[in-house]
Design a protein around this motif. Structure first.
Motif, PDB file in Angstrom:
ATOM      1  N   SER A 552     -47.965 -16.030  40.764  1.00 55.18           N
ATOM      2  CA  SER A 552     -47.587 -15.273  39.597  1.00 55.18           C
ATOM      3  C   SER A 552     -48.489 -13.836  39.781  1.00 55.18           C
ATOM      4  CB  SER A 552     -47.789 -15.737  38.188  1.00 55.18           C
ATOM      5  OG  SER A 552     -46.784 -16.939  38.482  1.00 55.18           O
ATOM      6  N   THR A 553     -49.796 -14.277  39.862  1.00 54.99           N
ATOM      7  CA  THR A 553     -50.858 -13.039  40.042  1.00 54.99           C
ATOM      8  C   THR A 553     -50.302 -11.928  40.969  1.00 54.99           C
ATOM      9  OG1 THR A 553     -52.818 -14.700  39.641  1.00 54.99           O
ATOM     10  CG2 THR A 553     -53.335 -12.501  40.657  1.00 54.99           C
ATOM     11  N   GLN A 565     -54.638  -9.293  34.118  1.00 59.11           N
ATOM     12  CA  GLN A 565     -53.915 -10.278  33.371  1.00 59.11           C
ATOM     13  C   GLN A 565     -54.740 -10.561  32.070  1.00 59.11           C
ATOM     14  OE1 GLN A 565     -55.130 -11.152  36.614  1.00 59.11           O
ATOM     15  NE2 GLN A 565     -53.321 -10.376  37.614  1.00 59.11           N
ATOM     16  N   GLU A 640     -46.128 -12.487  30.874  1.00 56.83           N
ATOM     17  CA  GLU A 640     -46.984 -13.130  31.832  1.00 56.83           C
ATOM     18  C   GLU A 640     -46.965 -14.716  31.686  1.00 56.83           C
ATOM     19  OE1 GLU A 640     -50.268  -9.961  33.310  1.00 56.83           O
ATOM     20  OE2 GLU A 640     -50.749 -11.220  32.056  1.00 56.83           O
ATOM     21  N   PHE A 643     -43.398 -16.105  32.405  1.00 54.32           N
ATOM     22  CA  PHE A 643     -43.205 -16.078  34.117  1.00 54.32           C
ATOM     23  C   PHE A 643     -43.943 -17.187  34.531  1.00 54.32           C
ATOM     24  CE2 PHE A 643     -43.824 -15.023  38.285  1.00 54.32           C
ATOM     25  CZ  PHE A 643     -42.727 -14.456  38.705  1.00 54.32           C
ATOM     26  N   VAL A 644     -45.289 -17.420  34.280  1.00 53.27           N
ATOM     27  CA  VAL A 644     -46.327 -18.482  34.810  1.00 53.27           C
ATOM     28  C   VAL A 644     -45.801 -19.690  34.367  1.00 53.27           C
ATOM     29  CG1 VAL A 644     -48.619 -19.486  35.102  1.00 53.27           C
ATOM     30  CG2 VAL A 644     -48.183 -16.934  35.154  1.00 53.27           C
ATOM     31  N   LEU A 647     -42.059 -20.639  36.136  1.00 47.88           N
ATOM     32  CA  LEU A 647     -42.175 -20.757  37.645  1.00 47.88           C
ATOM     33  C   LEU A 647     -43.156 -22.053  37.868  1.00 47.88           C
ATOM     34  CD1 LEU A 647     -41.918 -19.917  40.681  1.00 47.88           C
ATOM     35  CD2 LEU A 647     -44.555 -18.615  40.102  1.00 47.88           C
TER      36      LEU A 647
END
Length: 698
Positions: A552-553, A565, A640, A643-644, A647
């Protein structure tokens, strides 16, 4: 306990359950509807009491002007401001000052050196009877409506701290119904695809909606009866957790119910057996998630601590509805709900083609499977080398406040849009001002007022707002004014608030993350009674988290172009992912344990994988999709998180639970259950058991 768990499947009991839920829904609905209007978006309530910026906000209340949240209004014309533009700005300023600063004469606007822009400040102070966040939102909204769209080449924007706060609050106000509606649509579509039935998906969807009403009512009660700070973000997470976790539990129960309908003519008996077989896994999984979320109580940041009871109420509401209301509804409506593929007694088991092949792959080369999957996840972890905590991108879109800041930075010192506040003892006021001016990070220092032996200054920082440079400037300014003996000087303001939030989040992460690991490990030990397996599961889920955050980063930095972030990202993502990741492993290993008693560990893990593969994968996809709703929010920090977590859930579902864990368990064999009795020859006991009694469970 078995009889209690099977109660909703009773011939008369199912009607009692439905009546009870009608009463609960009728009582909860009025309070649930008030939730979004009761949230607190107050800066003071959000911060920890120990923060320096908190002390400044508290001390500001003693000054005549109160606790100020400044709005900066900027006017800009590429060819240079005209006399009409300046007259318009003066009229707007008089209107705003008369409405929001009636006792303070406004200073004249500041015109840029190039003559293309001017700015002025409106100090917003919430009255005692109004919540700060809502007051700022309404005030900025009124300013923007008054300004309208001037057109003709003149651009006018409301920016500054109040403008940014308003844009963030506005996003949640406009999205509050979408945060509930979008998960409903996502879950409905996925359930329709999973069940391939025109009616069955409506039952779990209705049940989870009822659970959401119950959870919302409970959280409203928390707001009204506790001092917890519950903001818009927290209420958004509530619905996502309920829809995600609730649908997962529904998938598990309905899958087992369908199996039992092929063995029992009476649907009540089938549901009773399904509840006995699946309730333990649901309760264990939900309890694990709840205990993991309770660890957030150890956090210092108020908004983070509030997620602990909210998460527990979300999971608890989902479990209660799925273990009582859902089975009662399923039994009431009968087999026709599964149309056009209603199960009948004697139906052969559905083929698990994909999962059978997956099981054969694991069984044939377990060591190669776990080695390659571990290596792949380790490569993903390398993405953490690019991790950079200081977040510099606040919005995924360009709201008015961001465009306004761009105009301010182009024509004035960047810090004009985000002044810092200094409060110190009046006796050392001159020394504090000298120290601030000589710090090298401040462009100007202006006295705002004096009260009760204190002086307040507004300091214009040289750095661009919401950047690492601005946070460094606050650090330096604090060091210099703290060095003035006897001044008791403190630095606050929006930049200092962001700095204190970041530092608090980092400290909280070092507390909550290890605590979550310890708590989850203890829970696994109690549930599985196997040290080896518990260590294995914790290690694989932690590896999964590292891979999700690492990948993700890289996506944030090089795909979306989000610089840095959110400081809260590792902590919240870890808590949710570890708790939810272990959740799926509990679903799997509960079935594996059941199969291992009859067939031995190596065969049992393959049978468990094949049997649960479809339902757990469906649950993972549903949960990932519901958390992905946060990506739709135009606020980088929440996008964020969505998404993290999304995932990470997919990695847990398709890699960790489907390949890595089964391969490791198969390779280790019976020893994985050490020190429980299963570690001592499961196959031999299974064979003796089959000789003594028929296998009724299959």
């Amino acid at each position: 306990m078995s009889r209690v768990l099977a109660f909703p499947a009773g011939r008369r009991a199912k009607w009692l359950v439905l009546v009870a839920w009608l009463i609960i829904l009728g009582a909860a609905a009025p309070f649930a509807g008030k939730l979004f209007g009761a949230v607190e978006n107050d800066r003071l309530g959000y911060l920890p009491k120990s923060a320096e910026s908190t002390a400044v906000l508290e001390q500001q209340e003693a000054f005549p002007q109160g606790r100020v949240n400044p709005a900066i209004i900027v006017y800009q014309r590429d060819g240079g401001l005209t006399a009409a533009d300046r007259a318009r700005a003066a009229d707007d300023q008089r209107w705003m000052a008369g409405k929001y600063m009636p006792k303070t004469p406004p200073p004249p606007p500041t015109v840029s050196k190039d003559g293309k822009a001017l700015i002025y400040q409106i100090a917003l102070v919430a009255p005692p009877d109004k919540q700060e966040g809502n007051y700022v939102l309404d005030a900025v909204d009124a300013m923007r409506k008054h300004i309208g769209d001037p057109g003709g080449g003149l651009e006018v924007k409301v920016s500054g701290p109040a403008g940014r706060d308003s844009d963030q609050f506005l996003i949640f106000r406009d999205m509050q119904y979408q945060l509930v509606l979008i998960p409903v649509i996502v879950v409905a579509i996925l359930l329709l695809v999973i069940y391939r039935s025109a009616v069955l998906f409506l039952v779990p969807l209705f049940t989870v909606a009822v659970a959401n009403q119950l959870g919302s009512a409970f959280v409203y009660g928390l707001i009204k009866n506790t001092d917890l700070v519950i903001n818009s973000m927290s209420t958004g997470v509530l619905s996502i957790l309920i829809y995600g976790a609730g649908t997962d539990y529904a998938l598990l129960l309905i899958s087992r119910y369908r199996e039992e309908l092929a063995r029992h003519e009476d649907r009540h008996e089938a549901m009773a057996e399904a509840l006995r077989r699946s309730s333990g896994a649901v309760l264990a999984s939900g309890g694990t998630v709840a205990l993991g979320l309770l660890c957030l109580f150890a956090a210092d940041l108020n908004a983070t601590r509030a997620l602990a009871p909210i998460g527990v109420l979300a999971v608890g509401s989902a479990m209660l509805a799925m273990l009582t209301l859902l089975p009662a509804l399923l039994v009431v409506f009968g087999r026709w709900l599964f149309w056009p593929r209603a199960p009948h007694v004697g139906d052969s088991k559905r083929a698990h083609g994909f999962w059978t092949r997956m099981g054969e792959t694991v069984q044939a080369r377990p060591r190669r499977v776990w080695a390659l999957t571990s290596l792949g996840l380790a490569v993903g972890v390398l993405g953490l080398l690019a991790f950079n905590v200081p977040q510099q991108t606040q919005f995924t879109t360009t709201p008015d406040s961001e465009r306004g800041q761009t105009l301010i930075s182009a024509h004035f010192p960047a810090g004009n849009g985000n002044p810092a506040t200094i409060v110190a003892n009046a006796a050392q006021a001159d020394q504090v001002k000298t120290a601030a001016t000589g710090s090298g990070v401040v462009g100007a220092v202006a006295e705002v007022g004096r009260a009760a032996g204190k002086v307040q200054y507004a300091a214009t920082l040289n750095a661009e707002p919401v950047t690492a440079a601005e946070r460094s400037a606050v650090h330096r300014l604090r060091e210099d004014v703290h060095a003035v003996n006897g001044a008791e000087a403190k630095v606050g303001g929006p930049a200092a608030i962001q700095l204190d939030q970041r530092d608090t989040n980092v400290r909280d992460s070092w507390i909550t993350i290890p605590l979550v690991l310890v708590v989850i490990f203890i829970v696994l030990l109690l549930l599985l009674r196997a040290v080896t397996l518990s260590v294995l599961l914790i290690a694989t889920v932690a590896l999964s988290f590292g891979a999700a955050l690492g990948v993700s980063t890289l996506v944030f930095e090089y795909g979306f172009g989000w610089s840095g972030q959110d400081s809260q990202l590792p902590q919240l993502a870890f808590v949710f992912l570890v708790a939810l990741g272990v959740d799926y492993n509990i679903f799997l290993m509960s079935r594996v344990r059941e199969e291992s008693r009859r067939h031995g560990t190596r065969e049992g893990v393959i049978k468990g994988l094949v049997t649960t593969g479809g339902v757990i994968t469906s649950a993972g996809v549903v949960l990932a999709a519901t958390f992905a709703v946060l990506v739709a929010l135009p606020v980088v920090s929440f996008a964020e998180q969505g998404f993290v977590i999304g995932l990470g859930v997919l990695i847990d579902t398709f890699i960790v639970r489907s390949l890595l864990v089964p391969a490791l368990v198969h390779d280790i064999g019976d020893r994985v259950w050490w020190p429980s009795g299963l570690a001592r020859g499961t196959r031999q006991r299974a064979e003796r058991g089959r000789e003594l009694a028929p296998d009724k469970s299959r």
